[in-house]
Design a protein around this motif. Structure first.
Motif, PDB file in Angstrom:
ATOM      1  N   GLY A  81      -7.150  -0.511 -12.653  1.00 53.15           N
ATOM      2  CA  GLY A  81      -6.655   0.698 -12.519  1.00 53.15           C
ATOM      3  C   GLY A  81      -6.391   1.318 -11.060  1.00 53.15           C
ATOM      4  O   GLY A  81      -6.325   2.460 -10.676  1.00 53.15           O
ATOM      5  N   ASP A  82      -5.922   0.314 -10.247  1.00 56.45           N
ATOM      6  CA  ASP A  82      -5.906   0.573  -8.690  1.00 56.45           C
ATOM      7  C   ASP A  82      -4.368   0.790  -8.212  1.00 56.45           C
ATOM      8  O   ASP A  82      -4.293   0.859  -7.140  1.00 56.45           O
ATOM      9  N   GLY A  83      -3.386   0.797  -9.065  1.00 62.12           N
ATOM     10  CA  GLY A  83      -2.182   0.607  -8.629  1.00 62.12           C
ATOM     11  C   GLY A  83      -1.235   0.343  -9.728  1.00 62.12           C
ATOM     12  O   GLY A  83      -1.329   0.192 -11.045  1.00 62.12           O
TER      13      GLY A  83
ATOM     14  N   GLU B 232       0.699  -1.421  -0.112  1.00 58.95           N
ATOM     15  CA  GLU B 232      -0.087  -0.155  -0.105  1.00 58.95           C
ATOM     16  C   GLU B 232       1.058   1.324   0.007  1.00 58.95           C
ATOM     17  O   GLU B 232       1.693   1.257   0.916  1.00 58.95           O
ATOM     18  N   TYR B 233       0.536   2.350  -1.059  1.00 61.21           N
ATOM     19  CA  TYR B 233       1.308   3.514  -0.877  1.00 61.21           C
ATOM     20  C   TYR B 233       1.072   4.210   0.418  1.00 61.21           C
ATOM     21  O   TYR B 233       1.951   4.700   0.917  1.00 61.21           O
ATOM     22  N   GLY B 234      -0.017   4.403   0.920  1.00 55.24           N
ATOM     23  CA  GLY B 234      -0.354   5.076   1.957  1.00 55.24           C
ATOM     24  C   GLY B 234      -0.906   6.238   2.015  1.00 55.24           C
ATOM     25  O   GLY B 234      -0.804   6.966   0.775  1.00 55.24           O
TER      26      GLY B 234
ATOM     27  N   GLY C 225      -5.729   8.822  -1.318  1.00 52.31           N
ATOM     28  CA  GLY C 225      -5.467   8.277  -2.414  1.00 52.31           C
ATOM     29  C   GLY C 225      -4.774   7.036  -2.573  1.00 52.31           C
ATOM     30  O   GLY C 225      -3.869   7.088  -3.785  1.00 52.31           O
ATOM     31  N   SER C 226      -4.431   6.248  -1.661  1.00 54.13           N
ATOM     32  CA  SER C 226      -3.553   5.393  -1.608  1.00 54.13           C
ATOM     33  C   SER C 226      -3.802   4.226  -2.726  1.00 54.13           C
ATOM     34  O   SER C 226      -4.848   4.186  -3.067  1.00 54.13           O
ATOM     35  N   PHE C 227      -2.792   3.563  -3.190  1.00 56.37           N
ATOM     36  CA  PHE C 227      -2.735   2.467  -4.248  1.00 56.37           C
ATOM     37  C   PHE C 227      -2.144   1.446  -3.940  1.00 56.37           C
ATOM     38  O   PHE C 227      -1.212   1.722  -3.021  1.00 56.37           O
ATOM     39  N   ILE C 228      -2.008   0.352  -4.683  1.00 55.02           N
ATOM     40  CA  ILE C 228      -1.063  -0.926  -4.638  1.00 55.02           C
ATOM     41  C   ILE C 228      -0.041  -0.741  -5.414  1.00 55.02           C
ATOM     42  O   ILE C 228      -0.471  -0.408  -6.620  1.00 55.02           O
ATOM     43  N   TYR C 229       1.041  -0.978  -5.054  1.00 53.83           N
ATOM     44  CA  TYR C 229       2.081  -1.110  -6.141  1.00 53.83           C
ATOM     45  C   TYR C 229       3.287  -2.117  -5.593  1.00 53.83           C
ATOM     46  O   TYR C 229       3.203  -2.446  -4.750  1.00 53.83           O
ATOM     47  N   GLU C 230       4.200  -2.327  -6.525  1.00 50.42           N
ATOM     48  CA  GLU C 230       5.320  -3.545  -6.436  1.00 50.42           C
ATOM     49  C   GLU C 230       6.509  -2.534  -5.892  1.00 50.42           C
ATOM     50  O   GLU C 230       7.081  -1.803  -6.519  1.00 50.42           O
ATOM     51  N   LYS C 231       6.938  -2.840  -4.718  1.00 46.20           N
ATOM     52  CA  LYS C 231       8.049  -2.218  -4.062  1.00 46.20           C
ATOM     53  C   LYS C 231       9.158  -2.278  -4.439  1.00 46.20           C
ATOM     54  O   LYS C 231       9.902  -1.483  -4.768  1.00 46.20           O
ATOM     55  N   THR C 232       9.726  -3.645  -5.007  1.00 46.59           N
ATOM     56  CA  THR C 232      11.373  -3.847  -5.201  1.00 46.59           C
ATOM     57  C   THR C 232      10.970  -4.752  -6.674  1.00 46.59           C
ATOM     58  O   THR C 232      10.308  -5.939  -6.298  1.00 46.59           O
ATOM     59  N   GLY C 233      11.387  -4.325  -7.625  1.00 45.19           N
ATOM     60  CA  GLY C 233      11.642  -5.199  -8.893  1.00 45.19           C
ATOM     61  C   GLY C 233      12.793  -6.133  -8.911  1.00 45.19           C
ATOM     62  O   GLY C 233      13.534  -5.963  -8.094  1.00 45.19           O
ATOM     63  N   PHE C 234      12.768  -6.811 -10.118  1.00 43.44           N
ATOM     64  CA  PHE C 234      14.021  -7.737 -10.097  1.00 43.44           C
ATOM     65  C   PHE C 234      15.303  -7.169 -10.038  1.00 43.44           C
ATOM     66  O   PHE C 234      16.192  -7.533  -9.684  1.00 43.44           O
TER      67      PHE C 234
ATOM     68  N   VAL D 240      -1.628  12.124 -14.948  1.00 40.67           N
ATOM     69  CA  VAL D 240      -2.051  10.813 -13.987  1.00 40.67           C
ATOM     70  C   VAL D 240      -1.317  11.119 -12.963  1.00 40.67           C
ATOM     71  O   VAL D 240       0.009  11.863 -12.844  1.00 40.67           O
ATOM     72  N   ASP D 241      -1.716  11.064 -11.760  1.00 36.85           N
ATOM     73  CA  ASP D 241      -1.140  11.071 -10.582  1.00 36.85           C
ATOM     74  C   ASP D 241       0.329  10.955 -10.319  1.00 36.85           C
ATOM     75  O   ASP D 241       0.602   9.565 -10.702  1.00 36.85           O
ATOM     76  N   TRP D 242       1.084  11.761 -10.263  1.00 35.55           N
ATOM     77  CA  TRP D 242       2.378  11.671 -10.571  1.00 35.55           C
ATOM     78  C   TRP D 242       3.144  10.475  -9.295  1.00 35.55           C
ATOM     79  O   TRP D 242       4.209   9.903  -9.845  1.00 35.55           O
ATOM     80  N   ARG D 243       2.433  10.562  -8.368  1.00 31.63           N
ATOM     81  CA  ARG D 243       2.974   9.323  -7.237  1.00 31.63           C
ATOM     82  C   ARG D 243       2.918   8.102  -7.865  1.00 31.63           C
ATOM     83  O   ARG D 243       3.831   7.328  -7.543  1.00 31.63           O
ATOM     84  N   LYS D 244       1.995   7.574  -8.818  1.00 29.44           N
ATOM     85  CA  LYS D 244       1.923   6.474  -9.434  1.00 29.44           C
ATOM     86  C   LYS D 244       3.059   6.094 -10.731  1.00 29.44           C
ATOM     87  O   LYS D 244       3.499   4.986 -10.581  1.00 29.44           O
ATOM     88  N   GLY D 245       3.424   7.258 -11.109  1.00 24.81           N
ATOM     89  CA  GLY D 245       4.686   7.147 -11.712  1.00 24.81           C
ATOM     90  C   GLY D 245       5.924   6.981 -11.190  1.00 24.81           C
ATOM     91  O   GLY D 245       7.076   6.151 -11.381  1.00 24.81           O
ATOM     92  N   ALA D 246       6.097   7.663 -10.082  1.00 20.91           N
ATOM     93  CA  ALA D 246       7.091   7.491  -9.013  1.00 20.91           C
ATOM     94  C   ALA D 246       7.236   6.066  -8.639  1.00 20.91           C
ATOM     95  O   ALA D 246       8.444   5.511  -8.353  1.00 20.91           O
ATOM     96  N   ALA D 247       5.990   5.582  -8.191  1.00 22.72           N
ATOM     97  CA  ALA D 247       6.011   4.403  -7.419  1.00 22.72           C
ATOM     98  C   ALA D 247       6.507   3.328  -8.583  1.00 22.72           C
ATOM     99  O   ALA D 247       7.325   2.182  -8.179  1.00 22.72           O
ATOM    100  N   PHE D 248       6.126   3.686  -9.956  1.00 21.48           N
ATOM    101  CA  PHE D 248       6.539   2.753 -11.076  1.00 21.48           C
ATOM    102  C   PHE D 248       7.921   2.689 -11.032  1.00 21.48           C
ATOM    103  O   PHE D 248       8.788   1.479 -10.980  1.00 21.48           O
TER     104      PHE D 248
END
Length: 541
Positions: free
Chosen positions: A251-253, A69-71, A74-83, A440-448
């Motif tokens: 579209g939730d994260g 959870e981003y927290g 307007g929280s959303f779910i994202y993947e914290k650490t990729g490969f 698009v909410d900049w935080r979702k790009g930053a989380a990506f």
């Protein structure tokens, strides 16, 4: 720097160790490594090495991997650490273990919550103190507080002592402290550059390490060093099933754990001239030496830093800096040595200029805390109409897959997913396109970016995204004209052709703007928009 396992300054400096024990009892300390996977210029390690016996440990926290959870609002779910970062981190831990073993020490490795693992080690080893580095970032502070509280709750409370060691300037040396820093970069830079009593501290050498008695623990239950997990072990700790992917489909994260999309580290897709990022202090020092001394690239840095293709257009030290394999003070010291031996010019200054930017974002997060990561940013903006619902889902999905229909943007996304790295110029453009053109909410790009970047740093990543989106450290409009930028910095389309093969055969007048071709031209070049390559997701001028 003849020996890779020496400090980045080039000398094997050994810090003196004090005798903290008594005639009948030896002092025992734990050093908890975090995002500081090195031996050189390590204040908390130097402090820990004053004990008679030292137990180094690294803990892979499952909370750092998998869907999160981003927290906040307007929280959303994202993947914290990729490969890419998981691989780099496990390599860095393995490198640190090898370096410690070469000094007759050891690195104990565990997977679990630090607030459970660290107190358990203190209990079983009789440690009187735990040392660690500190980061004034919300998530890192929370983890530290949990460990501190768990240590204090023991029958025999153990103190946690922390030292900052990740910035160029020590927080205590700032003229007005982090809280007194203005919210724009230039005043901060001038304050540290011009103050007579502010300077970059000299980097510390590698301390003489006290021994680790083996086995530690009691005779019947010794503590084993532990296995370093494979990246797949860490990434598969979360929910890797189809239900997880459905969260993103709604579209939730940013969660997308399908192997073909999450960035699986297929190194065969990397260009031959790309830098291969291997984790660890040894590799970091090697890159620093290669860039400065062997290649002599620093003298041209300011002229090449906006490059997009190749190994040496930039120093590319950020993966090692952000995982703590390199100390910024050691890099600064090496640049000063280069200036004295080779040349001092605007390029050598510019690398230090970039290190000061890194400090600025770190101290801004310390000053503003959670506000720095909110949608309205430190400026509290609520006047931006961000995309919502299905429209946001459409734009974000196309952007994340490198299918926006704007080749310069798509090239950046594809390079990021394939390699874990992206030039500064490409980062700015694809961030601006999502935040300013798509809204698009900049935080979702930053989380990506957080998921995929091998050099992810919370302060610099979210600071730069907020800056571009107009909610951060500058009140001016920072939106980029992406097509103009593409033609300016990739005039022949070399970068786009490398990563977007669908348009590789187009002449340069169309390679960045395929939507300007009429149907006849599309047929002539075999690129039918909407079939071979998509139309842009937003109207392009």
């Amino acid at each position: 720097m003849e020996n890779d396992r020496r400090p980045a300054t080039g000398e094997e400096i050994r810090e003196p160790r004090s005798d903290g024990g008594t005639a009948d009892r030896l002092s025992v300390a734990i050093h908890w490594f975090r995002r500081d996977l090195r031996l050189h210029d390590h204040p908390s390690l130097v402090a820990a090495a004053a004990a008679d016996r030292l137990i180094p440990i690294y803990v892979f926290d499952p909370d750092d991997y998998g869907p999160s959870e981003y927290g906040g609002e307007g929280s959303f779910i994202y993947e914290k650490t990729g490969f890419h970062r998981a691989r780099f981190r496990t390599e860095a831990v393995a490198d640190l273990r090898a370096s410690l073993r070469a000094l007759d020490s050891e690195l104990y490795v565990r997977v679990g919550a630090p607030a459970e693992v660290i107190p358990s080690f203190a209990e079983r080893t009789g440690a009187e103190v735990v040392h660690a580095g500190s980061w004034d970032v919300p998530e890192e502070r929370t983890t530290e507080a949990r460990v501190r509280g768990a240590l204090a709750d023991r029958d025999d409370p153990t103190p946690l002592k922390t030292d900052p060691g990740h910035t160029l300037y020590h927080p205590a040396d700032l003229p007005d402290g982090p809280a007194g820093i203005e919210d724009t970069y230039t005043p901060f830079r001038k304050s540290v550059e011009n103050a007579a009593d502010v300077d970059v501290r000299a980097p510390l050498g590698v301390p003489s390490l006290p021994p680790v008695t083996s086995p530690i623990g009691d005779d019947e239950d010794p503590l084993a060093p532990g296995r370093i997990p494979e990246p797949a072990d860490l990434l598969d700790g979360g929910s890797a099933d189809e239900e997880t992917s459905e969260v993103d489909d709604m579209g939730d994260g940013n969660v997308d754990r399908r192997p073909d999309d999450r960035g699986d580290g297929d190194v065969d897709r990397r260009p031959d001239d790309a830098l291969q990022y291997r984790g660890g202090e040894v590799a970091g020092i090697s890159r620093l030496r290669e860039y400065l001394w062997e290649g002599d690239h620093l003298r041209r840095y300011k002229k090449t830093r906006n490059g997009l293709v190749g190994r040496n257009y930039a120093s590319k030290l950020s993966p090692w800096l952000n995982e703590g394999c390199l100390s910024p003070r050691a890099v600064h010291d090496e640049v000063r040595r280069y200036e004295a031996a080779r040349v001092e010019n605007d390029s050598t200054y510019w690398l230090i200029f970039e290190l000061i930017w890194r400090d600025f974002f770190a101290f801004q997060v310390e000053k503003h805390g959670d506000r720095y990561f909110s949608q309205g940013g430190i400026r509290g903006r609520d006047d931006i109409e961000w995309a919502k619902g299905e429209e946001e889902k459409r734009l974000l999905c196309r952007w994340r897959r490198g299918q926006t229909g704007v080749p310069f943007v798509d090239a950046g996304i594809r390079e990021l997913r394939a390699t874990g790295y992206l030039s500064n110029r490409a980062r700015q453009n694809i961030a601006s396109f999502l935040a300013n053109d798509c809204r698009v909410d900049w935080r979702k790009g930053a989380a990506f970016f957080e998921t995929h970047l091998v050099d992810y740093d919370p302060c610099s990543n979210y600071g730069n995204w907020a800056y571009i989106a107009g909610v951060g450290n500058d009140s001016r409009d920072r939106a980029f004209d992406v097509v103009w930028q593409a033609n300016r910095y990739d005039p022949d389309g070399e970068y786009v052709r490398r990563w977007v093969p669908e348009v590789a055969d187009l002449p340069k007048e169309y390679v960045h703007e395929p939507w300007t071709m009429d149907p006849g031209m599309q047929g002539h070049y075999g690129v039918h928009l909407g079939e071979d390559y998509p139309w842009p997701v937003v109207e392009m001028e």
